[in-house]
Design an enzyme around this catalytic site. Structure first.
Site, PDB file in Angstrom:
ATOM      1  N   CYS A   1      -0.797   3.467  -6.489  1.00  0.00           N
ATOM      2  CA  CYS A   1      -1.738   2.874  -5.528  1.00  0.00           C
ATOM      3  C   CYS A   1      -1.928   1.459  -6.048  1.00  0.00           C
ATOM      4  O   CYS A   1      -2.135   1.262  -7.256  1.00  0.00           O
ATOM      5  CB  CYS A   1      -3.066   3.636  -5.521  1.00  0.00           C
ATOM      6  SG  CYS A   1      -4.407   2.747  -4.665  1.00  0.00           S
TER       7      CYS A   1
ATOM      8  N   CYS B   1       0.845  -1.193   0.000  1.00  0.00           N
ATOM      9  CA  CYS B   1       0.000   0.000   0.000  1.00  0.00           C
ATOM     10  C   CYS B   1       0.882   1.244   0.000  1.00  0.00           C
ATOM     11  O   CYS B   1       1.645   1.474   0.942  1.00  0.00           O
ATOM     12  CB  CYS B   1      -0.869  -0.031   1.256  1.00  0.00           C
ATOM     13  SG  CYS B   1      -1.885   1.437   1.458  1.00  0.00           S
TER      14      CYS B   1
HETATM   15  N1  DGL Z   1      -4.009   0.411  -2.155  1.00  0.00           N
HETATM   16  C1  DGL Z   1      -3.628   1.529  -1.391  1.00  0.00           C
HETATM   17  C2  DGL Z   1      -2.411   2.238  -1.949  1.00  0.00           C
HETATM   18  O1  DGL Z   1      -1.566   1.623  -2.564  1.00  0.00           O
HETATM   19  C3  DGL Z   1      -4.634   2.515  -0.887  1.00  0.00           C
HETATM   20  C4  DGL Z   1      -6.048   2.521  -1.273  1.00  0.00           C
HETATM   21  C5  DGL Z   1      -6.894   3.273  -0.255  1.00  0.00           C
HETATM   22  O2  DGL Z   1      -7.284   2.611   0.714  1.00  0.00           O
HETATM   23  O3  DGL Z   1      -7.112   4.475  -0.440  1.00  0.00           O
HETATM   24  O4  DGL Z   1      -2.236   3.421  -1.757  1.00  0.00           O
END
Ligand code: DGL
Length: 266
Positions: free
Chosen positions: A188, A75
Site C-alpha cells: 500500500c 495505489c
Molecule cells: N494507498 C492505497 C494503496 O496503495 C490505499 C489506501 C486506502 O485508501 O485504503 O493501496
C-alpha cells in the site's frame, strides 16, 4: 506539445500517492504530472469490489481530462480491481504497482518467504500471491491485511502518537515474523511513510516499497516507448477533499522543493 513532455496522470486515495511522486521526482526529475487524490473516498482498502471499481473508473476519467501520455496507478488497492473494461477507458498505457513490486520482492528474498502488508481489498484479491507465485511458485507468501493503517497515516494521528503507531504495527507484523519471512512488501503506497517505525520493530527484514516499484515501472515503460520528458512545465495536484488540509500534507510529505500547484478537482 511533444508527446514525451505531456504529463503522467497519477492517482491514489490520498497521501500514499505522494510517496510515488517523491520517487518520481528523484528517479525522473524532468517528468510532468497531474496528481489526483480521491480524499473524499479514503480509505479505499475497506470498500467492496464493485464500489472500488467505480471509484477507479472515476479516477481514470478525471486524469484523462488532461492531455496525458500515461497513467500511473499509485495505489495497490486500485490496481487490485483493474480489469479489461478499466484498461479500455484509460486509452493510454497504465502503470500498475502489484506486478512490479512482486518482481522486486522475488529478487530480494533469500529464504523464499515473503510477507505482504496491504489493505483488506488488496489481500482479498490475492493479486500479490498470484503475481509472486507466477515468478516463482516455490515461494511461500503470507498476506497480512492492515485495515487501520492507511487511515492512520492519512490522518497523521500516528505521527502524533508514536506509541500507538508502534503498537498497531506490532500487531500487523507479528504473524509475518512468526512465519520467519525475510522480505515484506509494503503493498500500500501509504505504508512507506511508516518505514521508520517498521524498521525499528523488524530490523532484519527487507521492506520492499510498492511506491518505488511503481516508479521503476514508469521509468521502464517511458524508456521503452522513447517518452522520457526533457522539460518540466506542468505539475499540478488535485483533491476532492479539503484543499487546505491537502496543501499541508503535500508540504509535509513531498520531500523535494518543487512548485506545488494545488487545486480543487472538478
Ligand atoms: N494507498 C492505497 C494503496 O496503495 C490505499 C489506501 C486506502 O485508501 O485504503 O493501496
Amino acid at each position: 506539445m511533444e508527446n514525451k513532455n505531456k504529463p503522467i496522470g497519477i492517482f491514489d486515495s490520498g497521501v500514499g500517492g505522494l510517496t510515488v511522486v517523491n520517487h518520481l521526482l528523484e528517479v525522473l526529475p524532468n517528468e510532468n504530472f497531474i496528481f489526483f487524490a480521491d480524499n473524499a473516498n479514503i480509505p479505499y482498502g475497506n470498500k467492496n469490489k464493485k464500489h472500488l471499481k467505480q471509484l477507479v473508473i472515476d479516477d481514470i476519467r478525471f486524469v484523462s481530462k488532461f492531455d496525458i501520455k500515461a497513467i500511473a496507478i499509485a495505489c495497490n488497492t486500485a490496481d487490485s480491481v483493474i480489469d479489461k473494461k478499466t484498461k479500455e477507458i484509460a486509452k493510454v498505457d497504465i502503470i500498475r504497482p502489484i506486478k512490479s513490486t512482486a518482481k522486486l520482492a522475488v529478487k530480494e528474498t533469500k529464504n523464499k518467504k515473503i510477507g505482504v502488508m496491504a489493505t483488506k481489498a488488496t489481500c482479498l484479491s490475492k493479486n500479490y500471491l498470484k503475481a509472486i507465485n507466477k515468478y516463482d511458485d516455490t515461494i511461500e507468501v503470507y498476506q497480512q491485511p492492515c485495515p487501520l493503517l492507511a487511515g492512520y497515516i492519512e490522518n497523521q494521528n500516528c505521527f502524533n502518537n508514536e506509541e500507538l503507531m508502534l503498537e498497531v504495527l506490532k500487531q500487523y507484523l507479528k504473524p509475518l515474523l512468526e512465519k520467519e519471512v525475510d522480505t515484506i512488501i509494503l503493498g500500500c503506497t501509504h505504508y512507506p511513510l511508516a518505514l521508520k517505525y517498521l524498521t525499528t520493530l523488524a530490523k532484519d527484514i527487507n521492506f520492499v516499497s510498492s511506491s518505488l516499484a511503481t516508479v521503476l515501472e514508469i521509468e521502464k515503460l517511458l524508456k521503452e516507448k522513447n517518452l522520457l520528458a526533457d522539460k518540466v512545465h506542468l505539475r499540478e495536484f488535485y483533491t476532492n477533499g479539503d484543499i487546505e488540509e491537502f496543501k499541508e500534507k503535500t508540504d509535509k510529505f513531498i520531500t523535494k522543493d518543487i512548485n506545488k500547484i494545488i487545486k480543487k478537482s472538478y
